[in-house]
Design a protein around this motif. Structure first.
Motif, PDB file in Angstrom:
ATOM      1  N   GLN A  94       0.815  -1.212   0.000  1.00 44.80           N
ATOM      2  CA  GLN A  94       0.000   0.000   0.000  1.00 44.80           C
ATOM      3  C   GLN A  94       0.849   1.263   0.000  1.00 44.80           C
ATOM      4  N   GLU A  95       1.929   1.255   0.784  1.00 44.15           N
ATOM      5  CA  GLU A  95       2.709   2.473   1.007  1.00 44.15           C
ATOM      6  C   GLU A  95       3.842   2.692   0.005  1.00 44.15           C
ATOM      7  N   PHE A  96       4.315   1.623  -0.630  1.00 37.77           N
ATOM      8  CA  PHE A  96       5.429   1.731  -1.579  1.00 37.77           C
ATOM      9  C   PHE A  96       5.024   1.098  -2.910  1.00 37.77           C
ATOM     10  N   PRO A  97       4.343   1.862  -3.772  1.00 41.74           N
ATOM     11  CA  PRO A  97       3.912   1.309  -5.064  1.00 41.74           C
ATOM     12  C   PRO A  97       5.074   0.762  -5.900  1.00 41.74           C
ATOM     13  N   ASP A  98       6.293   1.281  -5.685  1.00 36.61           N
ATOM     14  CA  ASP A  98       7.456   0.796  -6.437  1.00 36.61           C
ATOM     15  C   ASP A  98       7.791  -0.657  -6.120  1.00 36.61           C
ATOM     16  N   LEU A  99       7.323  -1.173  -4.980  1.00 42.30           N
ATOM     17  CA  LEU A  99       7.614  -2.557  -4.614  1.00 42.30           C
ATOM     18  C   LEU A  99       6.691  -3.563  -5.282  1.00 42.30           C
ATOM     19  N   VAL A 100       5.598  -3.103  -5.878  1.00 46.71           N
ATOM     20  CA  VAL A 100       4.606  -4.020  -6.447  1.00 46.71           C
ATOM     21  C   VAL A 100       5.235  -4.969  -7.460  1.00 46.71           C
ATOM     22  N   GLN A 101       6.238  -4.537  -8.185  1.00 46.40           N
ATOM     23  CA  GLN A 101       6.887  -5.405  -9.178  1.00 46.40           C
ATOM     24  C   GLN A 101       7.543  -6.623  -8.526  1.00 46.40           C
ATOM     25  N   HIS A 102       7.809  -6.561  -7.214  1.00 47.69           N
ATOM     26  CA  HIS A 102       8.456  -7.677  -6.518  1.00 47.69           C
ATOM     27  C   HIS A 102       7.454  -8.637  -5.897  1.00 47.69           C
ATOM     28  N   TYR A 103       6.172  -8.315  -5.993  1.00 47.54           N
ATOM     29  CA  TYR A 103       5.147  -9.205  -5.449  1.00 47.54           C
ATOM     30  C   TYR A 103       4.816 -10.237  -6.506  1.00 47.54           C
TER      31      TYR A 103
END
Length: 138
Positions: A94-103
């Motif tokens: 939720q807080e770091f949209p840049d991390l979504v690629q690692h999910y």
């Protein structure tokens, strides 16, 4: 052995239970930077407080985190770990949209497994030193 300040009391017990927990990212991908780790620590401290667990030490690297916790006997480590990983994964997404690629599939940031080691032989200060000495990305 244990420092007197490490001994806690419950309603019907006196205890000094410590565990060293390590969580790794899915496929050990290099995900975290300093701000990510700072926020993970805040989130995990809040989760620990909900479980009446003391988070003594926290540190991490780009692909894993270390925690040293003091927990009461009523807490099942598996439930604590499930909550720590689940809440941190959800809040970071939720807080770091840049991390979504690692999910990965199923929206998972963390690998399904974890390390949990009971801490009894080494003094807590030595373990704190070890966790503090882990490299942390800038």
């Amino acid at each position: 052995m244990t420092d007197e300040s490490d001994i806690r009391t419950g309603r019907h017990c006196i205890f000094a239970l410590h565990a060293h927990l390590v969580f790794v990212t899915k496929y050990r991908h290099q995900v975290f930077s300093g701000p990510h780790l700072a926020r993970i620590e805040e989130i995990m401290r809040a989760v620990c407080a909900d479980f009446e667990v003391e988070l003594f030490e926290f540190n991490g690297d780009a692909d894993h985190v270390h925690l040293l916790v003091n927990f009461p006997p009523k807490v099942a480590l598996s439930k604590l770990v499930n909550s720590l990983k689940g809440v941190s994964s959800r809040r970071l997404r939720q807080e770091f949209p840049d991390l979504v690629q690692h999910y990965w599939r199923g929206q998972r940031l963390w690998a399904g497994s974890y390390f949990a080691g009971s801490v009894g032989g080494a003094p807590i200060s030595v373990l704190c030193q070890y966790i503090e000495s882990q490299g942390r990305p800038a």
